[in-house]
Write a protein that holds these residues in place. Structure first.
Motif, PDB file in Angstrom:
ATOM      1  N   LYS A 118      69.568   8.541  -0.158  1.00 34.61           N
ATOM      2  CA  LYS A 118      70.999   8.882  -0.162  1.00 34.61           C
ATOM      3  C   LYS A 118      71.835   7.603  -0.045  1.00 34.61           C
ATOM      4  N   GLN A 171      65.004   6.539   8.397  1.00 35.25           N
ATOM      5  CA  GLN A 171      65.112   7.161   9.725  1.00 35.25           C
ATOM      6  C   GLN A 171      63.797   7.047  10.495  1.00 35.25           C
ATOM      7  N   VAL A 211      70.877  -7.238  13.039  1.00 30.13           N
ATOM      8  CA  VAL A 211      70.981  -6.235  11.986  1.00 30.13           C
ATOM      9  C   VAL A 211      70.300  -4.960  12.470  1.00 30.13           C
ATOM     10  N   SER A 212      70.944  -3.811  12.292  1.00 31.92           N
ATOM     11  CA  SER A 212      70.279  -2.554  12.654  1.00 31.92           C
ATOM     12  C   SER A 212      70.876  -1.415  11.841  1.00 31.92           C
ATOM     13  N   ARG A 213      70.403  -0.217  12.083  1.00 29.40           N
ATOM     14  CA  ARG A 213      70.962   0.946  11.395  1.00 29.40           C
ATOM     15  C   ARG A 213      72.355   1.283  11.924  1.00 29.40           C
ATOM     16  N   ARG A 273      77.814   1.439  11.218  1.00 31.83           N
ATOM     17  CA  ARG A 273      77.502   2.577  10.351  1.00 31.83           C
ATOM     18  C   ARG A 273      77.637   3.831  11.219  1.00 31.83           C
ATOM     19  N   LEU A 306      75.797   1.047  -0.631  1.00 28.01           N
ATOM     20  CA  LEU A 306      74.557   0.773  -1.359  1.00 28.01           C
ATOM     21  C   LEU A 306      73.959   2.086  -1.829  1.00 28.01           C
ATOM     22  N   HIS A 362      74.141  -7.989   0.077  1.00 26.96           N
ATOM     23  CA  HIS A 362      74.164  -6.809   0.919  1.00 26.96           C
ATOM     24  C   HIS A 362      74.538  -7.169   2.353  1.00 26.96           C
ATOM     25  N   ASN A 414      64.204  -0.363  13.081  1.00 30.08           N
ATOM     26  CA  ASN A 414      65.315  -0.597  12.156  1.00 30.08           C
ATOM     27  C   ASN A 414      66.199  -1.763  12.567  1.00 30.08           C
ATOM     28  N   ALA A 415      65.691  -2.675  13.322  1.00 33.34           N
ATOM     29  CA  ALA A 415      66.546  -3.769  13.803  1.00 33.34           C
ATOM     30  C   ALA A 415      65.811  -5.099  13.734  1.00 33.34           C
ATOM     31  N   ASP A 433      74.284   4.645   1.159  1.00 34.19           N
ATOM     32  CA  ASP A 433      74.329   3.958   2.451  1.00 34.19           C
ATOM     33  C   ASP A 433      75.681   3.242   2.541  1.00 34.19           C
ATOM     34  N   TYR A 461      75.920  -4.253  13.138  1.00 35.83           N
ATOM     35  CA  TYR A 461      75.632  -5.570  12.558  1.00 35.83           C
ATOM     36  C   TYR A 461      76.541  -6.581  13.241  1.00 35.83           C
ATOM     37  N   ARG A 482      74.581   7.699   8.662  1.00 27.57           N
ATOM     38  CA  ARG A 482      73.216   7.141   8.756  1.00 27.57           C
ATOM     39  C   ARG A 482      72.253   8.041   7.991  1.00 27.57           C
ATOM     40  N   LEU A 483      72.494   8.112   6.692  1.00 25.71           N
ATOM     41  CA  LEU A 483      71.698   8.994   5.842  1.00 25.71           C
ATOM     42  C   LEU A 483      70.399   8.301   5.460  1.00 25.71           C
ATOM     43  N   ASP A 484      69.398   9.112   5.217  1.00 25.28           N
ATOM     44  CA  ASP A 484      68.106   8.534   4.874  1.00 25.28           C
ATOM     45  C   ASP A 484      68.058   8.186   3.392  1.00 25.28           C
ATOM     46  N   ARG A 512      78.621   1.406   5.048  1.00 23.19           N
ATOM     47  CA  ARG A 512      78.919   0.830   6.362  1.00 23.19           C
ATOM     48  C   ARG A 512      80.231   0.067   6.301  1.00 23.19           C
ATOM     49  N   GLY A 569      62.145  -3.614  11.021  1.00 22.19           N
ATOM     50  CA  GLY A 569      63.161  -4.548  10.548  1.00 22.19           C
ATOM     51  C   GLY A 569      63.911  -4.076   9.312  1.00 22.19           C
ATOM     52  N   MET A 570      63.658  -2.853   8.871  1.00 25.74           N
ATOM     53  CA  MET A 570      64.276  -2.349   7.630  1.00 25.74           C
ATOM     54  C   MET A 570      65.529  -1.547   7.993  1.00 25.74           C
ATOM     55  N   ASP A 571      66.691  -1.961   7.481  1.00 25.96           N
ATOM     56  CA  ASP A 571      67.933  -1.349   7.962  1.00 25.96           C
ATOM     57  C   ASP A 571      68.764  -0.649   6.899  1.00 25.96           C
TER      58      ASP A 571
END
Lengths: 285, 175
Positions: A205, B62, A159-161, A195, A246, A25, A121-122, A207, A164, A200-202, A209, B34-36
């Motif tokens: 859903k 989110q 790494v983040s939402r 992304r 993903l 991934h 998220n990072a 994913d 990268y 940037r879907l939750d 990038r 940390g979850m991306d």
């Protein structure tokens, strides 16, 4: 029942005559840092290739890789090749950070030795890799004896939402047998991933990038019967776009790399590299 | 206001039964750092669902949160949930929890004991809302085995190693 379904799917993927492709991934070609969680398994099936100036120079291979997370930071992987088309005179290299293009069975241990969350998220993290490749053929197509090789690499990144960034490098060196030895390959890579806001879907859903990957590699001249081979080795810098999708336990990634510089010591030039990778994740714990 | 009511709560709790018939987590909403990616979220969900007693798991990338609901009669611990997050390669942070159980007095502080799993949750009376205090006061005059539902934020209990405090708690009687 669920176990049976997994085994059936695994057999189906391994048995596919051609199909998807291979590196988890992260990005497709460059070095990256993610490892599986403890008890997490990943099956990759890659279709990768390097296309030269004529069909005799083309190289295509299917490679199946299975990985398991021994801890949340230590992962072990094994991969096996199914060659489709092997060129005689293309320069050797390492088209994917986690996969060799040779007809070798390869085992790699990854250790994510540094990991620091930077918010929800990072994270920043760094991973080192060490591995061995054992040839599944006695001689390469160019007549050189196939010998085992060792591989070391490292990558670090953010790494983040949204973004990268990874930079990495690696080195593969073959053993010498009967005066034959393939030239050692050194590579560096840089990857930027993005992304877009609309994607940037939750979870759960899909994913998606996108990456821009750059790889620079240098392969030393090989040695045959104790003599350095003039027409071997070379250097190249390649850049190209890749994408990763993903969805739950499935991943699909694909990309192209185009040479912006190459010097192949008289061997044919590459036009581009491609890879398509299908991943299936499952968990046993 | 809260400070004035705190001693009253302590007094009230000292009259409550020291043991609890049945107490358990019903919901743990844990923040994950940390979850991306989607596969990261899926890994946490699959691992949490393998814990005996977990009924549903909803993960939001989110909000960086896993919302875990437990079955009645479960023995799930907060440490099990935190371990799932760690083993998936991420960092567990604070959690909003809903605990069903009876209030007890532990070391001079009001607490909720989660029976059979050796976890004691200290209710931070100074940050609890007035309605919570009123409910516990009411409980003193009612059946001491009354089951209350406590919802609040989990934090390490200051000065009480190994114990976890529920801050900004809301308490309501469920029976």
């Amino acid at each position: 029942m669920r176990q049976l379904r997994r085994i059936a799917l695994l057999m189906l993927i391994v048995a596919m005559p051609r199909g998807a492709s291979a590196s988890g991934h992260g990005p497709v070609f460059g070095g990256a840092t993610p490892t599986l969680g403890r008890g997490g398994w990943q099956l990759d099936q890659v279709w990768m290739g390097r296309l030269g100036n004529g069909s005799r120079d083309d190289e295509q291979m299917l490679r199946t890789m299975i990985s398991v997370g021994l801890t949340e930071d230590i992962q072990i992987s094994g991969s096996f090749p199914i060659p489709l088309q092997t060129p005689i005179y293309m320069p050797r290299g390492r088209p994917m950070a986690l996969m060799s293009a040779n007809q070798d069975a390869e085992g790699i241990l990854a250790w994510r030795f540094q990991r620091r969350p930077l918010g929800p998220n990072a994270r920043l993290e760094s991973t080192v890799y060490g591995g061995m490749a054992i040839p599944l053929e006695e001689f390469r197509k160019d007549g050189m004896r196939a010998t085992p090789s060792m591989y070391v690499a490292a990558a670090t990144g953010y790494v983040s939402r949204e973004h990268y960034v990874w930079v990495g490098g690696g080195y593969q060196r073959s053993a010498e047998m009967s005066g034959d030895r393939a030239g050692a390959t050194t590579f560096v890579s840089a990857v930027y991933g993005f992304r877009p806001p609309a994607l940037r879907l939750d979870y759960p859903k899909p994913d998606l990038r996108f990456f821009v990957e750059a790889v620079g590699e240098h392969t030393e001249r090989g040695q045959h019967h104790g003599f350095e081979m003039e027409f071997s080795g070379g250097s190249a810098v390649l850049v190209g776009p890749t994408a990763l999708l993903l969805y739950k336990e499935y991943g699909l990634e694909a990309g192209l790399l185009f040479p912006v510089y190459q010097q192949n010591n008289g061997l044919p030039n590459e036009r581009f590299r491609f890879a398509i990778n299908f991943s299936y994740f499952f968990w046993m714990r | 206001m809260h400070l004035r009511l705190a001693p009253a709560l302590l007094t009230a709790l000292s009259f409550l039964a020291p043991t609890v018939a049945s107490a358990e987590f019903r919901r743990i909403e844990i923040t994950i750092h940390g979850m991306d990616c989607a596969t990261c979220a899926h890994a946490v969900r699959v691992a949490a669902l393998k814990i005996d007693g977990v009924e549903t798991v909803t993960v939001s990338l989110q909000r960086a949160v896993a919302d875990i609901r437990m079955r009645e009669g479960n023995r799930v611990t907060i440490e099990q949930i935190r371990q799932v997050v760690r083993r998936s390669g991420f960092t567990p942070r604070e959690a909003n929890v809903t605990v069903v159980g009876s209030a007890i007095e532990r070391g001079g502080a009001p607490a909720i004991a989660v029976s059979g799993i050796d976890e004691v949750l200290i209710v931070d009376v100074q940050r609890s809302d007035a309605s919570a205090l009123k409910t516990v006061e009411d409980a003193r005059n009612a059946d001491p085995s009354v089951v209350s539902e406590v919802t609040g934020m989990l934090k390490p209990a200051a000065g009480q190693p190994g114990q976890i405090a529920i801050t900004t708690a809301r308490v309501r009687r469920t029976q």
